[in-house]
Design an enzyme around this catalytic site. Structure first.
Site, PDB file in Angstrom:
ATOM      1  CE  LYS A  57      -4.237   0.700   2.580  1.00  0.00           C
ATOM      2  NZ  LYS A  57      -4.767   0.625   3.942  1.00  0.00           N
TER       3      LYS A  57
HETATM    4  C1  E4P Z   1      -8.071   0.967   4.661  1.00  0.00           C
HETATM    5  O1  E4P Z   1      -7.459   0.615   3.711  1.00  0.00           O
HETATM    6  C2  E4P Z   1      -8.011   2.330   5.244  1.00  0.00           C
HETATM    7  O2  E4P Z   1      -6.748   2.593   5.738  1.00  0.00           O
HETATM    8  C3  E4P Z   1      -9.078   2.425   6.290  1.00  0.00           C
HETATM    9  O3  E4P Z   1     -10.290   1.932   5.756  1.00  0.00           O
HETATM   10  C4  E4P Z   1      -9.261   3.816   6.857  1.00  0.00           C
HETATM   11  O4  E4P Z   1     -10.382   3.826   7.700  1.00  0.00           O
HETATM   12  P1  E4P Z   1     -10.688   4.989   8.758  1.00  0.00           P
HETATM   13  O5  E4P Z   1     -11.040   6.227   7.993  1.00  0.00           O
HETATM   14  O6  E4P Z   1     -11.840   4.476   9.555  1.00  0.00           O
HETATM   15  O7  E4P Z   1      -9.425   5.163   9.558  1.00  0.00           O
END
Ligand code: E4P
Length: 220
Positions: A83
């Protein structure tokens, strides 16, 4: 639609995996830090539990460092998807690593323009954040719809992963919009089961059954 769990917690992952409908896991630096264990150990442990993609996020900020870190993360396990953030440096790293066969999840996507760049760089997944947009009174779901449409117009293979999901309704709306994946905190996945008519209906079925087959002694 693939359902991923948005957590680095092994107990939560075990509970989700036990349901038999989890297709992968996403993590981010916040989620990994919460568990307090070295990232590489935690990612390997998650990969052993899940039958599907496991996103592991870089914490470096220059393309050169992200490329090096991304190669290291990808070598941890064949299930790892690296990522990277949707910055110019992240897009440079995505272009380079995707050509090497590394699968990239380009994260922190908040606009269709950014999503177009991720697809052009060869991202395997793009992660638009629905909840964080809703939090600032923007329309997170409209972003999902725009990205799905743009990718379809040009035949981009990049999968749209609805991230920052806060409720079952987000999941359903993302599914209707055509997102290939939604990543959910365990509590949202568990909330998807809930319906009072299911509980009421089951209680009635069991009462009716017991009245005939358990209260009356079996006849021979
Ligand atoms: C996933 O890939 C993201 O990092 C995550 O869904 C972020 O979620 P949040 O906005 O609840 O922290």
């Amino acid at each position: 639609m693939k359902i991923f769990l948005d957590t680095a917690n092994l107990e939560e992952i075990a509970r989700g995996v036990d349901l038999g409908i989890v297709d992968g896991v996403t993590t981010n630096p916040t989620l990994i830090a919460k568990e307090g264990r070295p990232m590489e150990e935690q990612i390997r442990a998650i990969c052993e539990m899940v039958n599907g993609d496991v996103s592991a996020e870089v914490v470096s900020t220059t393309a050169a460092e992200m490329i090096e870190e991304g190669r290291r993360l990808a070598s941890l396990h064949p299930k790892v998807v690296v990522k990277v953030p949707l910055t110019p440096e992240g897009i440079k790293a995505t272009s380079r690593l995707s050509k090497e066969g590394v699968r990239l999840n380009v994260t922190l996507c908040f606009s269709p323009a950014q999503a177009l760049l991720a697809a052009k760089a060869g991202a395997y997944i793009v992660s638009p954040f629905i909840g964080r947009l809703d939090d600032i009174s923007a329309d997170g779901m409209e972003l999902i719809r725009s990205i799905v449409r743009i990718y379809a117009n040009y035949g981009f293979k990049t999968q749209v992963l609805a991230a920052s999901v806060r409720s079952p309704l987000h999941v359903i709306e993302a599914a209707k919009a055509g997102a290939q994946i939604a990543t959910l905190p365990l509590k949202v996945l568990e909330a998807m089961f809930l319906h009072p008519l299911t509980d009421k209906g089951l209680a009635q079925f069991l009462r009716d059954w017991e009245r005939v087959f358990q209260e009356v002694p079996a006849q021979r």
